[in-house]
Write an enzyme that holds these catalytic residues in place. Structure first.
Site, mmCIF file in Angstrom:
data_model
loop_
_atom_site.group_PDB
_atom_site.id
_atom_site.type_symbol
_atom_site.label_atom_id
_atom_site.label_comp_id
_atom_site.label_asym_id
_atom_site.label_seq_id
_atom_site.Cartn_x
_atom_site.Cartn_y
_atom_site.Cartn_z
ATOM 1 N N LYS A 105 0.985 -1.158 -0.201
ATOM 2 C CA LYS A 105 -0.016 -0.087 0.037
ATOM 3 C C LYS A 105 0.758 1.421 0.010
ATOM 4 C CE LYS A 105 -3.590 -0.809 2.295
ATOM 5 N NZ LYS A 105 -4.330 -1.117 3.846
ATOM 6 N N ARG A 148 -3.498 2.887 8.768
ATOM 7 C CA ARG A 148 -3.784 1.603 8.039
ATOM 8 C C ARG A 148 -2.494 0.617 7.774
ATOM 9 N NH1 ARG A 148 -7.566 2.493 3.192
ATOM 10 N NH2 ARG A 148 -8.807 4.346 3.729
ATOM 11 N N GLY A 154 -6.916 -10.322 7.754
ATOM 12 C CA GLY A 154 -6.523 -10.762 9.272
ATOM 13 C C GLY A 154 -5.800 -9.996 9.991
ATOM 14 N N MET A 189 -4.700 -5.610 11.126
ATOM 15 C CA MET A 189 -5.567 -4.578 11.686
ATOM 16 C C MET A 189 -6.380 -3.881 10.861
ATOM 17 S SD MET A 189 -4.270 -1.544 14.026
ATOM 18 C CE MET A 189 -4.700 -0.370 12.724
ATOM 19 N N ARG A 231 -4.147 -1.294 -5.806
ATOM 20 C CA ARG A 231 -3.356 -2.623 -5.996
ATOM 21 C C ARG A 231 -3.562 -3.382 -6.891
ATOM 22 N NH1 ARG A 231 -6.209 -4.516 -0.121
ATOM 23 N NH2 ARG A 231 -8.145 -4.713 -0.846
ATOM 24 N N HIS A 270 -2.158 -40.871 5.328
ATOM 25 C CA HIS A 270 -2.602 -41.910 4.289
ATOM 26 C C HIS A 270 -4.147 -41.230 3.501
ATOM 27 C CE1 HIS A 270 -5.554 -44.754 2.806
ATOM 28 N NE2 HIS A 270 -4.543 -45.377 2.319
ATOM 29 N N ARG A 295 7.168 -48.343 -8.262
ATOM 30 C CA ARG A 295 8.101 -48.452 -7.048
ATOM 31 C C ARG A 295 7.538 -49.838 -6.341
ATOM 32 N NH1 ARG A 295 7.021 -44.926 -1.703
ATOM 33 N NH2 ARG A 295 5.184 -46.202 -1.785
ATOM 34 N N GLU A 321 15.141 -41.180 0.343
ATOM 35 C CA GLU A 321 14.200 -40.653 1.680
ATOM 36 C C GLU A 321 14.650 -40.984 2.816
ATOM 37 O OE1 GLU A 321 10.287 -42.846 0.735
ATOM 38 O OE2 GLU A 321 11.541 -44.638 0.138
ATOM 39 N N SER A 360 14.768 -40.491 -7.014
ATOM 40 C CA SER A 360 13.584 -39.743 -6.915
ATOM 41 C C SER A 360 13.257 -39.447 -5.484
ATOM 42 C CB SER A 360 12.173 -40.637 -7.393
ATOM 43 O OG SER A 360 11.221 -39.967 -7.032
ATOM 44 N N GLY A 384 12.051 -38.935 -2.142
ATOM 45 C CA GLY A 384 10.788 -39.224 -1.415
ATOM 46 C C GLY A 384 10.835 -38.246 -0.205
ATOM 47 N N THR A 385 10.297 -36.965 -0.247
ATOM 48 C CA THR A 385 10.552 -36.172 0.642
ATOM 49 C C THR A 385 9.486 -36.295 1.859
ATOM 50 O OG1 THR A 385 9.266 -34.722 -0.812
ATOM 51 C CG2 THR A 385 11.604 -34.247 -0.577
ATOM 52 N N ASP A 420 9.150 -39.206 3.605
ATOM 53 C CA ASP A 420 9.821 -39.978 4.428
ATOM 54 C C ASP A 420 11.300 -38.887 5.020
ATOM 55 O OD1 ASP A 420 8.752 -42.469 5.560
ATOM 56 O OD2 ASP A 420 8.668 -43.060 3.224
ATOM 57 N N CYS A 464 9.122 -37.174 -5.669
ATOM 58 C CA CYS A 464 7.791 -37.829 -5.685
ATOM 59 C C CYS A 464 7.000 -37.515 -4.398
ATOM 60 C CB CYS A 464 7.636 -39.076 -6.000
ATOM 61 S SG CYS A 464 8.538 -40.345 -5.152
ATOM 62 N N TYR A 495 12.481 -33.536 -13.123
ATOM 63 C CA TYR A 495 11.002 -33.466 -13.044
ATOM 64 C C TYR A 495 10.605 -33.335 -11.547
ATOM 65 C CZ TYR A 495 11.134 -38.487 -11.624
ATOM 66 O OH TYR A 495 11.229 -39.530 -10.936
HETATM 67 C C1 PEP Z 1 7.906 -40.075 0.266
HETATM 68 O O1 PEP Z 1 8.320 -40.695 0.915
HETATM 69 O O2 PEP Z 1 8.125 -38.973 -0.286
HETATM 70 C C2 PEP Z 1 7.256 -41.048 -0.767
HETATM 71 C C3 PEP Z 1 6.683 -40.530 -1.879
HETATM 72 O O3 PEP Z 1 6.860 -42.386 -0.515
HETATM 73 P P1 PEP Z 1 5.578 -42.681 0.611
HETATM 74 O O4 PEP Z 1 4.958 -41.549 0.824
HETATM 75 O O5 PEP Z 1 4.726 -43.645 -0.129
HETATM 76 O O6 PEP Z 1 6.380 -43.021 1.650
HETATM 77 MG MG MG Z 2 8.403 -43.102 1.509
#
Ligand code: PEP
Ligand code: MG
Length: 876
Positions: A24, A94, A103, A105, A338, A456, A618, A746, A765, A767-768, A770, A832, A852
């Site tokens: 602003k 303001r 959210g 003031m 804005r 899950h 996998r 992972e 890949s 596995g972020t 885990d 992934c 990717y």
């Molecule tokens: C992960 O661990 O990031 C992953 C993709 O595998 P999963 O979620 O099935 O453990």
């Molecule tokens: Mg995993």
């Protein structure tokens, strides 16, 4: 140069100073330099806000002095004096952060009024009613916003006065009434706060500025920041601006304007105003505002000037503007501008039109749409009119976007049955497990008490594009009694609930939903994004249906096919259990032989749906006990089915029990113990690829991915099994087939030894999910329970399972990517984990050079746009 400059006049700044002056403030400065009529003022910087927090929530004398200094300059500019009894200067205060932040003031208007200055105003304007009305509004706003005295309590006093006078409207109160009202308001204030209402304008000002700083850290602002990736370190600025009055009579007025229609994107000014009114009257909706076309008839000159300024601002900012304006006694002022908030549909149309109008390049246009907004184009939403009148009964995590409404079902079986009878149902569970899959498919939406953004329920719901609210600890759910209790009310199987997976809100009633509308602009816009980006986008999909959906949304391959999800289908679970309960290798192989044709069919279906695009499969990942029943009746049934005793089943289930299954016998550890499982899966992968090659002419190069590797030798062990089996299959079929073997990174140890691991792995890949769990050392299923405390105390600001923790986990990703490339320069790198569909995490993946990202089908468009934006912002 001044040592630390904490306050800037509008004439001292410009649009480039947004980080310091807030959005602003920077725009007020820019408008000033463009020569647009803006009431003048000054901005207290975001650095002053940060200093306030650094100093232990006190406003430094140095900052106060600079504010007074700029106030003196403003007095010169305006020819008025703050606190003067002759020509008093009144201001508005303001907040204004870098990004607009609901959210924070609210505005305070008419600051500088007290018992003396109000008289001066009355005399100057010859309008005591106006002066006292402004004064009572100020007391009310200041008390509410700065001192936490509820606004409602003032309204009650006013209502009582109107009742006593026998009138209905505020405007029916005359000057004397309002004078009395001011006295009553001040009395009420004293009662509430134990002190007089502050009459010193300087004190009013400093208190208000401090209140803005304070509001940066209120709970609403913290939640908003977390949902919108805004770090608390940005701080907020404060704008102090000379008041102009839209309530000075019939030649005064106030309104809001958009340079294009914010809901449709249509290129036409959209504005509303009210004559003889102050800003809050327009927003409060007490009087119905007039469309701007009426101004053209009533004040044609002002109207022309208004249109010119709106066009100037849009051309200048090269984006749709959202503006506030006031007419004071026939003179037009703009109070702020804005980039306007807009619906997803409008955002796409405006971005495409601005390129067609040659105002923006494609690269610039790509940045105009928030990737997260695309979600709303792909999922149903609540009917906004109906949503307005509903109040949430609880709030959980917005785990999978969209809106759902239906009767409550407490078990997956019931959800499936009632769905088959044509009922719309919402599945409510303490948490979901793979066994619930069919009920989850049948449900309109899924609500869980426990679990976080990678639980899950969240992962599966996102995969299916089903709305999900997870981890709502406020709910007391009794699955056995089929009750859900919240806020003192008990809901049962015949009650409707509505859940909003975009906000996490839960409603105890039925709210209608509307289907999204995808326009032609979406296609044009996304095609530009694809032209620009270099990061590829794949999908996480386990079924041909999800895979086909993802291809429609633009997926370029599958980055993660979780094979275990296939094991839960009704026709397989028996064979899976037989495999687990086998007493020796021979029995296990027999059970696996039953599973082989089914897996082969699954993979062939997925290859076909992907039409030749790369597919990463996998191998089996979860601990085996997940496939076994836990309830006594279910164990009895299984015993009967398998010709075993109840005791035998119970003993096996107990022997598989693990204290910490997430760190237990899972991932490649299963294949180390039972190589025959990897053999069967390899067979299925290779045979299916040969089958679609021969039958459909599709050349698939399957990518076999070994999960949860932490040591090169365990990868090598499993890879040897894969290679040996693949060779056998090819020899049997007399066909040569290309395939790759890679691994997930992972486990922190895998990241630390990635150069070693790359000797065997042809791709990584990340596995972020885990990797985050193990790097932070907290469970992905339980963290939601305590993370709320961390947000509140600002220890963590974001859910690391939703947005990649770039400082910690991200460093492991970066290091492993670098190490992997040293060993194998052409190694393919992807992600992934759930972060693959989160825009800021996608940008990080682009920056560290991944090839990717892979995410659930409905997030594919989000990732495509985020990848294009990453390329525009950080060319690589
Ligand atoms: C992960 O661990 O990031 C992953 C993709 O595998 P999963 O979620 O099935 O453990
Ligand atoms: Mg995993």
């Amino acid at each position: 140069m001044e040592k630390n400059k904490y306050v800037y006049l509008f004439s001292e700044g410009d649009a480039s100073m947004k980080n310091l002056l807030g959005g602003k403030g920077a725009n007020l400065a820019e408008m000033t330099s463009l020569g647009i009529p803006v009431p003048q003022g000054f901005t207290v910087t975001t650095e002053a806000c940060n200093k306030y927090y650094d100093d232990g929530k006190v406003i430094a004398q140095e900052v106060i002095d600079q504010i007074y200094g700029k106030m003196a300059e403003l007095e010169t500019i305006s020819g008025k004096k703050f606190g003067s009894t002759e020509s008093p200067l009144l201001v508005s205060v303001r907040s204004g952060a870098r990004a607009s932040m609901p959210g924070m003031m609210d505005t305070i208007l008419n600051l500088g009024l007290n018992d003396e200055t109000v008289e001066a105003m009355a005399k100057l304007t010859g309008n005591p009613r106006f002066a006292y009305d402004s004064y009572r509004r100020f007391i009310q706003m200041f008390a509410d916003v700065v001192m936490d005295v509820e606004k409602r309590t003032f309204e009650e006093i006013m209502d009582k006065m109107k009742e006593e006078k026998g009138v209905k409207l505020d405007t029916d109160l005359d000057a004397d009434d309002l004078k009395k009202l001011v006295a009553l308001f001040k009395e009420h204030y004293k009662k509430e706060k134990g002190e007089e209402f502050p009459s010193d304008p300087k004190m009013q000002l400093i208190e208000s500025v401090t209140a803005v700083f304070r509001s940066w850290d209120n709970p609403r602002a913290i939640v908003y920041r977390r949902l919108n990736d805004i770090p608390s370190s940005w701080g907020t600025a404060v704008n102090v601006q000379e008041m102009v009055f839209g309530n000075k009579g019939e030649t005064s007025g106030t309104g809001v304007a958009f340079s294009r229609n914010p809901s449709t994107g249509e290129k036409k000014i959209f504005a509303e105003y009210l004559m003889n009114a102050q800003g809050e009257d327009v927003v409060a909706g007490i009087r119905t505002p007039e469309p701007i076309e009426k101004l053209e008839q009533d004040m044609p000159e002002i109207y022309n000037q208004f249109v010119n300024i709106v066009n100037t601002l849009e051309n200048h900012y090269r984006d749709m503007q959202d503006m506030e304006f006031t007419i004071e006694e026939g003179k037009l002022y703009f109070l702020q501008t804005r980039n306007g908030k807009r619906t997803a549909q409008a955002a796409l149309k405006i971005a495409v039109n601005l390129v067609e109008e040659e105002m923006l390049s494609k690269e610039e246009a790509i940045l105009k749409v928030d990737p997260k907004q695309l979600d709303s184009l792909l999922h149903p939403a609540f009917d906004s009119a109906k949503l307005k009148s509903a109040t949430p009964i609880a709030k959980g995590l917005p785990a999978s976007p969209g809106a759902a409404c239906g009767k409550i079902c407490f078990t997956a079986e019931e959800a499936k049955e009632r769905h088959e009878k044509g009922e719309k149902v919402v599945l409510v569970r303490l948490e979901t497990s793979p066994e619930d899959i069919e009920g989850m498919i049948a449900a309109e939406g899924i609500l869980t008490v426990r679990g976080g953004m990678t639980s899950h329920a969240a992962v599966v719901a996102r995969g299916m594009g089903t709305c999900c609210v997870a981890g709502c600890g406020e709910l007391k759910v009794n699955e056995e009694k089929k009750t859900m209790e919240v806020g003192g009310k008990v809901y049962g199987s015949e009650d409707y609930i509505s859940i909003d997976g975009t906000t996490g809100n839960i409603y105890g009633e039925a709210i209608g939903t509307v289907e999204p509308e995808i326009t032609g602009y979406f296609g044009t816009f996304m095609a530009w994004a694809d032209e620009i980006r270099v990061l590829k986008v794949r999908t996480n999909a386990d079924t041909p249906r999800d895979a086909a959906q993802a291809v429609k949304f633009g997926a370029e391959g599958i980055g993660l096919c979780r094979t275990e999800h296939m094991f839960f289908a009704e026709d397989r679970i028996a064979a899976v259990r037989e495999m687990i309960l086998a007493k020796n290798e021979e029995q296990r192989r027999k059970a696996l032989d039953k599973l082989l044709p089914m897996q082969r069919e699954d993979f062939a279906g997925i290859y076909e749906a992907m039409e030749g695009r790369p597919v990463t499969i996998r191998f089996l990942d979860p601990p085996l006990h997940e496939f076994l029943p836990t309830e006594v009746e279910d164990m009895e049934a299984l015993a009967k089915e398998m010709g075993l005793t109840f005791e035998e089943i119970k003993t096996t289930v107990e022997s598989l029990h693990e204290f910490n299954p997430m760190m237990g016998h899972r991932g490649c550890r299963l294949a180390v113990s039972y190589p025959e499982i990897a053999e069967m899966q390899t067979r299925a992968v290779i045979e299916a690829a040969i089958e679609v090659k021969q039958n459909k002419g599709l050349d698939i190069v399957p990518e076999i991915m070994i999960p949860l590797v932490g040591e090169i030798k365990e990868l090598k062990f499993v890879k040897d099994v894969v290679v040996k089996t693949a060779k056998e299959v090819m020899a049997e079929k007399g066909v040569e087939l290309q395939y790759q073997v890679g691994t997930m990174i992972e486990i922190p140890r895998a990241a630390l030894t990635a150069d070693e691991i790359a000797k065997e792995a042809e791709f990584f890949s990340f596995g972020t999910n885990d990797l985050t769990q193990m790097t932070f050392g907290f469970s992905r299923d339980d963290a939601a329970k305590f993370l709320a405390d961390y947000y509140e105390k600002k220890i963590y600001e974001f859910d690391p399972f939703a947005k990649l923790d770039q400082t910690g986990v991200g460093q492991l990703v970066k290091m492993a990517a670098e190490k992997g490339k040293v060993t194998r320069p052409n190694i393919k790198l992807g992600i992934c984990g759930e972060h693959g569909g989160d825009p800021s995490s996608v940008e990080f993946c682009h920056n560290v050079g991944l090839n990717y990202v892979s995410c659930s089908p409905f997030r594919v468009p989000v990732a495509r746009l985020a990848a294009a934006q990453a390329q525009v912002n950080n060319k690589r």
